[in-house]
Design a protein around this motif. Structure first.
Motif, PDB file in Angstrom:
ATOM      1  N   THR A   1       7.025   6.672   1.429  1.00 45.06           N
ATOM      2  CA  THR A   1       5.836   6.416   2.248  1.00 45.06           C
ATOM      3  C   THR A   1       6.097   5.234   3.181  1.00 45.06           C
ATOM      4  O   THR A   1       6.563   4.180   2.737  1.00 45.06           O
ATOM      5  N   VAL A   2       5.807   5.419   4.443  1.00 54.91           N
ATOM      6  CA  VAL A   2       5.993   4.375   5.453  1.00 54.91           C
ATOM      7  C   VAL A   2       4.726   4.283   6.288  1.00 54.91           C
ATOM      8  O   VAL A   2       4.353   5.241   6.980  1.00 54.91           O
ATOM      9  N   ASN A   3       4.047   3.127   6.201  1.00 56.68           N
ATOM     10  CA  ASN A   3       2.819   2.914   6.963  1.00 56.68           C
ATOM     11  C   ASN A   3       1.796   4.041   6.781  1.00 56.68           C
ATOM     12  O   ASN A   3       1.193   4.519   7.739  1.00 56.68           O
ATOM     13  N   GLY A   4       1.651   4.493   5.560  1.00 52.14           N
ATOM     14  CA  GLY A   4       0.666   5.513   5.251  1.00 52.14           C
ATOM     15  C   GLY A   4       1.104   6.935   5.515  1.00 52.14           C
ATOM     16  O   GLY A   4       0.342   7.877   5.268  1.00 52.14           O
ATOM     17  N   VAL A   5       2.321   7.122   5.986  1.00 51.80           N
ATOM     18  CA  VAL A   5       2.861   8.466   6.212  1.00 51.80           C
ATOM     19  C   VAL A   5       3.775   8.825   5.043  1.00 51.80           C
ATOM     20  O   VAL A   5       4.734   8.109   4.762  1.00 51.80           O
TER      21      VAL A   5
ATOM     22  N   ASN B   1       0.829  -1.207   0.000  1.00 51.64           N
ATOM     23  CA  ASN B   1       0.000   0.000   0.000  1.00 51.64           C
ATOM     24  C   ASN B   1       0.863   1.255   0.000  1.00 51.64           C
ATOM     25  O   ASN B   1       0.520   2.254  -0.654  1.00 51.64           O
ATOM     26  N   ASP B   2       1.995   1.209   0.722  1.00 51.98           N
ATOM     27  CA  ASP B   2       2.905   2.354   0.732  1.00 51.98           C
ATOM     28  C   ASP B   2       3.442   2.633  -0.673  1.00 51.98           C
ATOM     29  O   ASP B   2       3.532   3.794  -1.101  1.00 51.98           O
ATOM     30  N   THR B   3       3.799   1.571  -1.388  1.00 52.57           N
ATOM     31  CA  THR B   3       4.289   1.726  -2.762  1.00 52.57           C
ATOM     32  C   THR B   3       3.207   2.313  -3.655  1.00 52.57           C
ATOM     33  O   THR B   3       3.475   3.183  -4.496  1.00 52.57           O
ATOM     34  N   TRP B   4       1.974   1.860  -3.456  1.00 51.60           N
ATOM     35  CA  TRP B   4       0.850   2.379  -4.242  1.00 51.60           C
ATOM     36  C   TRP B   4       0.635   3.863  -3.964  1.00 51.60           C
ATOM     37  O   TRP B   4       0.438   4.658  -4.895  1.00 51.60           O
ATOM     38  N   ILE B   5       0.709   4.256  -2.703  1.00 51.93           N
ATOM     39  CA  ILE B   5       0.529   5.660  -2.341  1.00 51.93           C
ATOM     40  C   ILE B   5       1.603   6.519  -2.994  1.00 51.93           C
ATOM     41  O   ILE B   5       1.311   7.581  -3.567  1.00 51.93           O
ATOM     42  N   THR B   6       2.855   6.077  -2.913  1.00 56.83           N
ATOM     43  CA  THR B   6       3.950   6.831  -3.522  1.00 56.83           C
ATOM     44  C   THR B   6       3.739   6.999  -5.020  1.00 56.83           C
ATOM     45  O   THR B   6       3.909   8.092  -5.572  1.00 56.83           O
ATOM     46  N   SER B   7       3.334   5.918  -5.684  1.00 61.47           N
ATOM     47  CA  SER B   7       3.117   5.991  -7.138  1.00 61.47           C
ATOM     48  C   SER B   7       1.951   6.906  -7.484  1.00 61.47           C
ATOM     49  O   SER B   7       2.008   7.654  -8.475  1.00 61.47           O
ATOM     50  N   GLN B   8       0.900   6.882  -6.672  1.00 60.41           N
ATOM     51  CA  GLN B   8      -0.243   7.751  -6.923  1.00 60.41           C
ATOM     52  C   GLN B   8       0.126   9.232  -6.777  1.00 60.41           C
ATOM     53  O   GLN B   8      -0.301  10.070  -7.581  1.00 60.41           O
ATOM     54  N   LEU B   9       0.922   9.539  -5.773  1.00 61.46           N
ATOM     55  CA  LEU B   9       1.338  10.932  -5.601  1.00 61.46           C
ATOM     56  C   LEU B   9       2.244  11.363  -6.744  1.00 61.46           C
ATOM     57  O   LEU B   9       2.115  12.481  -7.253  1.00 61.46           O
ATOM     58  N   ARG B  10       3.131  10.474  -7.174  1.00 55.73           N
ATOM     59  CA  ARG B  10       4.012  10.826  -8.298  1.00 55.73           C
ATOM     60  C   ARG B  10       3.195  11.110  -9.551  1.00 55.73           C
ATOM     61  O   ARG B  10       3.479  12.059 -10.293  1.00 55.73           O
ATOM     62  N   ILE B  11       2.169  10.313  -9.792  1.00 54.12           N
ATOM     63  CA  ILE B  11       1.296  10.533 -10.950  1.00 54.12           C
ATOM     64  C   ILE B  11       0.600  11.892 -10.849  1.00 54.12           C
ATOM     65  O   ILE B  11       0.515  12.645 -11.826  1.00 54.12           O
ATOM     66  N   LYS B  12       0.113  12.226  -9.653  1.00 53.27           N
ATOM     67  CA  LYS B  12      -0.569  13.495  -9.451  1.00 53.27           C
ATOM     68  C   LYS B  12       0.375  14.675  -9.687  1.00 53.27           C
ATOM     69  O   LYS B  12       0.003  15.672 -10.326  1.00 53.27           O
ATOM     70  N   LEU B  13       1.588  14.570  -9.185  1.00 54.10           N
ATOM     71  CA  LEU B  13       2.538  15.671  -9.351  1.00 54.10           C
ATOM     72  C   LEU B  13       2.969  15.824 -10.802  1.00 54.10           C
ATOM     73  O   LEU B  13       3.107  16.946 -11.317  1.00 54.10           O
ATOM     74  N   THR B  14       3.186  14.689 -11.463  1.00 48.64           N
ATOM     75  CA  THR B  14       3.584  14.739 -12.874  1.00 48.64           C
ATOM     76  C   THR B  14       2.495  15.369 -13.726  1.00 48.64           C
ATOM     77  O   THR B  14       2.791  16.087 -14.695  1.00 48.64           O
ATOM     78  N   GLY B  15       1.248  15.133 -13.365  1.00 51.64           N
ATOM     79  CA  GLY B  15       0.136  15.652 -14.145  1.00 51.64           C
ATOM     80  C   GLY B  15      -0.266  17.073 -13.805  1.00 51.64           C
ATOM     81  O   GLY B  15      -1.168  17.635 -14.446  1.00 51.64           O
ATOM     82  N   ASP B  16       0.386  17.685 -12.817  1.00 54.62           N
ATOM     83  CA  ASP B  16       0.052  19.050 -12.401  1.00 54.62           C
ATOM     84  C   ASP B  16       1.057  20.017 -13.019  1.00 54.62           C
ATOM     85  O   ASP B  16       2.220  20.056 -12.622  1.00 54.62           O
TER      86      ASP B  16
END
Length: 204
Positions: free
Chosen positions: A156-160, A129-144
């Protein structure tokens, strides 16, 4: 084969694996050294600082590996303009302290930020889930288009979510943290990002 002999043989591969996130963040190795240098130069910190940071990261990873293979596997090292961020989960305070000591021991860090979490053996760590969160944020930043995403490191570590890097402005940094907070499963966002005109910067 002894454990030490196996560890020595594994070291080059593990160090390369440790370097892969930054290499991938800049550009694939296959596109050539010229393109890699071009991408690094486009970062706010510049190619020279990027190379210096990579050297510091590899030196710390080597010290962690030589000290304790288990500790090496638990600690993630991010370096930006000589500022070292340690993230991950360790089992005891002694491990947390040792990782910080080893980070300072390579001699080129200007700051060591110890965000290592202490949790007992067997604690639930949702790394997928941490890996998924990191990838989702990277996608959001790349698209902004209002964010220069190449200037941000994400872990991301344990959702942080832990952020490092340089922001063009307060407004850009606010956009980045707002993106992070909208991702499902994010518990908290911790920013160690400097503004590009921050007087505390000490680039090489």
């Amino acid at each position: 084969m002894t454990r030490n002999a196996s560890a020595i043989r594994l070291l080059p591969m593990l160090l390369l694996l440790g370097a892969m996130p930054v290499l991938q963040g800049c550009v694939g190795v296959a596109v050539g050294a010229g393109a890699t240098a071009g991408i690094a130069a486009s970062e706010e910190r510049g190619a020279k600082n990027a190379a210096n940071d990579k050297g510091i990261q590899l030196a710390i990873n080597e010290r962690l590996f030589q000290k304790d293979l288990g500790l090496f596997g638990k600690v993630s090292v991010t370096v930006y303009e000589g500022r070292v961020l340690l993230t991950g989960v360790v089992q005891k305070q002694e491990d947390r302290d040792e990782a910080e000591r080893l980070a300072w021991s390579q001699g080129r860090a200007v700051e060591v930020i110890n965000e290592l979490v202490i949790a007992p053996s067997g604690s639930l760590i949702d790394s997928a889930n941490d890996t998924w969160i990191t990838s989702q944020l990277r996608i959001k930043l790349t698209g902004d288009s209002s964010v220069v995403d190449i200037n941000y490191s994400i872990d991301t570590v344990n959702g942080v979510i832990y952020l490092m890097g340089l922001a063009q402005s307060e407004a850009e940094l606010t956009r980045v943290t707002d993106h992070a907070r909208t991702i499902k499963g994010v518990r908290r966002v911790v920013s160690h990002v400097y503004l590009k005109n921050d007087p505390r910067r000490r680039p090489v």
